[in-house]
Design a protein around this motif. Structure first.
Motif, mmCIF file in Angstrom:
data_model
loop_
_atom_site.group_PDB
_atom_site.id
_atom_site.type_symbol
_atom_site.label_atom_id
_atom_site.label_comp_id
_atom_site.label_asym_id
_atom_site.label_seq_id
_atom_site.Cartn_x
_atom_site.Cartn_y
_atom_site.Cartn_z
ATOM 1 N N ASP A 12 31.566 63.769 25.518
ATOM 2 C CA ASP A 12 30.400 65.103 26.257
ATOM 3 C C ASP A 12 28.928 63.845 26.858
ATOM 4 O OD1 ASP A 12 29.457 67.812 25.880
ATOM 5 O OD2 ASP A 12 28.605 66.563 24.332
ATOM 6 N N THR A 16 25.436 64.763 22.593
ATOM 7 C CA THR A 16 26.203 63.202 21.831
ATOM 8 C C THR A 16 25.623 62.085 22.944
ATOM 9 O OG1 THR A 16 28.181 64.750 22.367
ATOM 10 C CG2 THR A 16 28.552 62.214 22.094
ATOM 11 N N THR A 164 30.035 69.645 19.229
ATOM 12 C CA THR A 164 29.917 71.156 19.152
ATOM 13 C C THR A 164 31.703 70.993 18.687
ATOM 14 O OG1 THR A 164 30.330 71.150 21.530
ATOM 15 C CG2 THR A 164 28.485 71.417 20.431
HETATM 16 MG MG LIG Z 1 26.834 68.587 23.975
#
Ligand SMILES: [Mg+2]
Length: 214
Positions: A12, A16, A164
């Protein structure tokens, strides 16, 4: 494709690889002022990062979503470099994985054009083999963005790295192992609830799972 020939590591982007949340939230909030609408709080917005932009705006001003998205997309590319930086160690870990023979791609909910511009502005372009945005197919937690990224890489996937639960569920749906970093959007308890294979404060442990390929 057999697991032994798979070389794909997917990441991501926002929260991230890059600490981009303050610039995203600033642009998100700017759009409300631009249209003369009452704005949500910083923390209200922060909790929604990782979802598509139009869905995020629909949570606060469902009657103004298209105009808010236009205002955001005008403001963000002119301002996305102000405070955004790769997290500590990201450049080194990407470089090490490349040198070990893995194929690296971003798999983000950002639109493809914005994702590419942002990756390049952060200096990560030369370290990645592909940047896969989301446009015209279901967003994470659906695995579509991962399948598209792996098709572009021409290999099978090993790990999905994200900040997430959406990233982790997408990775699991695509049959990948999942690595959660705790420096992004979702708190540790939310990430733990998605049962990642790794839950870490940085990317260092990823290297211990991925030795040099022959
Ligand atoms: Mg993210």
């Amino acid at each position: 494709m057999s697991a032994s020939s798979s070389r794909g590591i997917l990441f991501d982007l926002d929260g991230t690889l890059v600490d981009s949340l303050p610039d995203i939230i600033d642009s998100f909030l700017h759009a409300f002022g631009h249209l003369g609408l009452p704005a949500p709080t910083y923390e209200q917005v922060r909790a929604l990062i990782g979802h598509p932009l139009d869905w995020m705006y629909s949570q606060f001003a469902p009657d103004h979503v298209p105009a808010l998205c236009v205002a955001y997309r005008e403001h963000y590319p002119l301002n996305f470099h102000r405070r955004s930086r790769p997290y500590p160690g990201v450049v080194e870990v990407l470089r090490a994985l490349r040198e070990r023979g893995y194929l690296l791609a971003v798999a983000t909910t950002k639109r493809p054009d914005m994702a590419r511009k942002f990756v390049d502005a952060m200096g990560l372009g030369p370290l990645l083999h592909h940047v896969q945005g989301t446009d015209g197919f279901p967003h994470k937690p659906a695995p579509d963005v991962i399948h598209h990224a792996l098709a572009a890489l021409g290999t099978g996937g090993l790990w999905m790295v994200g900040d997430t639960a959406l990233d982790l569920r997408a990775g699991q749906a695509a049959g990948l192992r999942t690595y959660a970093v705790t420096w992004g959007t979702h708190p540790v308890d939310v990430l733990a609830g998605a049962s990642p294979d790794e839950l870490q404060p940085d990317l260092q442990r990823l290297l211990t799972h991925l030795p040099p390929l022959a």
